[in-house]
Design a protein around this motif. Sequence first.
Motif, mmCIF file in Angstrom:
data_model
loop_
_atom_site.group_PDB
_atom_site.id
_atom_site.type_symbol
_atom_site.label_atom_id
_atom_site.label_comp_id
_atom_site.label_asym_id
_atom_site.label_seq_id
_atom_site.Cartn_x
_atom_site.Cartn_y
_atom_site.Cartn_z
ATOM 1 N N MET A 108 0.864 -1.331 -0.088
ATOM 2 C CA MET A 108 0.069 -0.036 -0.032
ATOM 3 C C MET A 108 0.897 1.153 -0.047
ATOM 4 N N GLU A 109 0.892 2.219 -1.046
ATOM 5 C CA GLU A 109 1.620 3.239 -1.115
ATOM 6 C C GLU A 109 0.592 4.467 -0.453
ATOM 7 N N THR A 110 1.072 5.321 0.377
ATOM 8 C CA THR A 110 0.256 6.292 1.242
ATOM 9 C C THR A 110 1.280 7.285 1.258
ATOM 10 N N ALA A 111 0.643 8.573 1.627
ATOM 11 C CA ALA A 111 1.082 9.725 2.208
ATOM 12 C C ALA A 111 1.102 9.744 3.481
ATOM 13 N N GLY A 112 0.409 8.888 4.059
ATOM 14 C CA GLY A 112 0.098 8.937 5.811
ATOM 15 C C GLY A 112 -0.433 10.037 6.107
ATOM 16 N N THR A 113 -1.529 10.438 5.517
ATOM 17 C CA THR A 113 -2.247 11.541 5.928
ATOM 18 C C THR A 113 -3.798 11.104 6.455
ATOM 19 N N VAL A 114 -4.159 9.927 6.056
ATOM 20 C CA VAL A 114 -5.374 9.313 6.384
ATOM 21 C C VAL A 114 -5.357 7.933 6.507
ATOM 22 N N ILE A 115 -6.486 7.503 7.344
ATOM 23 C CA ILE A 115 -6.145 6.002 7.578
ATOM 24 C C ILE A 115 -7.653 5.105 7.335
ATOM 25 N N GLN A 116 -7.359 4.048 6.607
ATOM 26 C CA GLN A 116 -8.394 3.262 6.308
ATOM 27 C C GLN A 116 -8.055 1.762 7.089
ATOM 28 N N PRO A 117 -8.859 0.922 7.376
ATOM 29 C CA PRO A 117 -8.468 -0.282 8.113
ATOM 30 C C PRO A 117 -8.159 -1.569 7.028
ATOM 31 N N VAL A 118 -7.148 -1.117 6.449
ATOM 32 C CA VAL A 118 -6.772 -2.007 5.184
ATOM 33 C C VAL A 118 -5.604 -3.068 5.591
ATOM 34 N N PHE A 119 -5.787 -4.276 5.126
ATOM 35 C CA PHE A 119 -4.623 -5.180 5.628
ATOM 36 C C PHE A 119 -3.753 -5.062 4.459
ATOM 37 N N CYS A 120 -2.449 -5.160 4.654
ATOM 38 C CA CYS A 120 -1.557 -5.291 3.187
ATOM 39 C C CYS A 120 -0.233 -5.857 4.029
ATOM 40 N N ASP A 121 0.796 -6.224 2.955
ATOM 41 C CA ASP A 121 1.803 -6.941 3.579
ATOM 42 C C ASP A 121 2.978 -6.054 3.746
ATOM 43 N N LEU A 122 2.940 -4.935 3.085
ATOM 44 C CA LEU A 122 3.947 -4.006 3.009
ATOM 45 C C LEU A 122 3.213 -2.619 3.163
ATOM 46 N N MET A 123 3.322 -1.794 4.428
ATOM 47 C CA MET A 123 3.031 -0.473 4.418
ATOM 48 C C MET A 123 3.891 0.494 3.919
ATOM 49 N N SER A 124 3.751 1.299 2.681
ATOM 50 C CA SER A 124 5.094 2.087 2.069
ATOM 51 C C SER A 124 4.246 3.467 2.447
ATOM 52 N N ILE A 125 4.797 4.274 3.346
ATOM 53 C CA ILE A 125 4.525 5.583 3.685
ATOM 54 C C ILE A 125 5.645 6.701 3.116
ATOM 55 N N SER A 126 4.941 7.480 2.513
ATOM 56 C CA SER A 126 5.755 8.771 2.126
ATOM 57 C C SER A 126 5.377 10.012 2.467
ATOM 58 N N PRO A 127 5.864 10.486 3.737
ATOM 59 C CA PRO A 127 5.259 11.867 4.236
ATOM 60 C C PRO A 127 5.963 12.760 3.604
ATOM 61 N N LYS A 128 5.304 14.036 3.249
ATOM 62 C CA LYS A 128 5.569 14.918 2.523
ATOM 63 C C LYS A 128 6.261 16.134 3.396
ATOM 64 N N LEU A 129 7.345 16.612 2.952
ATOM 65 C CA LEU A 129 8.284 17.676 3.599
ATOM 66 C C LEU A 129 7.509 19.097 3.336
ATOM 67 N N THR A 130 8.241 19.952 4.309
ATOM 68 C CA THR A 130 7.410 21.479 4.019
ATOM 69 C C THR A 130 7.423 21.878 2.640
ATOM 70 N N GLY A 131 8.744 21.711 2.014
ATOM 71 C CA GLY A 131 8.979 22.289 0.591
ATOM 72 C C GLY A 131 8.241 21.278 -0.480
ATOM 73 N N SER A 132 7.341 20.378 -0.036
ATOM 74 C CA SER A 132 6.667 19.662 -1.180
ATOM 75 C C SER A 132 5.360 20.795 -1.729
ATOM 76 N N GLY A 133 5.124 21.747 -1.265
ATOM 77 C CA GLY A 133 3.690 22.426 -1.308
ATOM 78 C C GLY A 133 3.778 22.824 -2.767
ATOM 79 N N PRO A 134 2.705 23.281 -3.274
ATOM 80 C CA PRO A 134 2.413 23.666 -4.656
ATOM 81 C C PRO A 134 3.329 25.140 -4.843
ATOM 82 N N ARG A 135 4.080 25.443 -6.002
ATOM 83 C CA ARG A 135 4.674 26.683 -6.240
ATOM 84 C C ARG A 135 3.464 27.757 -6.461
#
Length: 243
Positions: A108-135
């Motif tokens: 499961m690929e996610t930014a880690g901002t919301v939760i659903q009660p999912v089952f997965c074998d690998l939780m892949s979380i990509s939190p976003k840094l301050t500089g990620s915001g739109p220009r």
Amino acid sequence: MSRSLTDAKGGTLRLAELYVSRQGEGLLTGTDSVFVRISGCNLRCWFCDTPYASWHPEGDQQSIDHIVDEILKKKRHHVVVTGGEPMLHRGIVPLCEQLSAAGLHVTMETAGTVIQPVFCDLMSISPKLTGSGPRPNTTSKKWMLQHESRRWNVEVVGELLSRASDFQLKFVVDEPGELEEVESMIGQIDRNVDDNKVWIMPQSRSDAELDRHEVWLRPWCESRGFRYCDRLHIRWYGNCRGT
């Protein structure tokens, strides 16, 4: 815990694309996988390389059963559920349940901002840094503010990690000045995170960009014990859809 958004028809998902490729990032790099890209995102990262699933979401609503059938036809053991932000959608839960019941390995690929009660074998979380915001001038002020307020939710990330049977944390870094923020975010998580589970990935869309970032980013990762995450799908196929 952040309140999850749901789609209007819990038994469907808006599918942007479904294809077979090799995983180019993280723990399962090189693994032949089915990629299931769900449209819709609650962030607006300036470097997003899948705007057709976020900034300008494409695709039709399709039933969970149909999506599972299409995945099974590909005859691959590994499935990567990605987006957009797949955790926004209620239908992601039965999708993962059916894939697991079929004996498939689910990332499961996610930014880690919301939760659903999912089952997965690998939780892949990509939190976003301050500089990620739109220009400036690329989207509305509303979206700029929403992105900043949503991009980092340490309680949600901690909860996802506590539920995961296995996980990886992937941080996209664009410049050396962001490295201190990465360490700060890791330190905020209420959990002893194994450095070996942390992948640092250069913001890059070409071989040339990857090479420029690698010069300073790989040595830093090695000095900290983090794992450097090259974006090998770009090296293999270029920056294009369906890869």
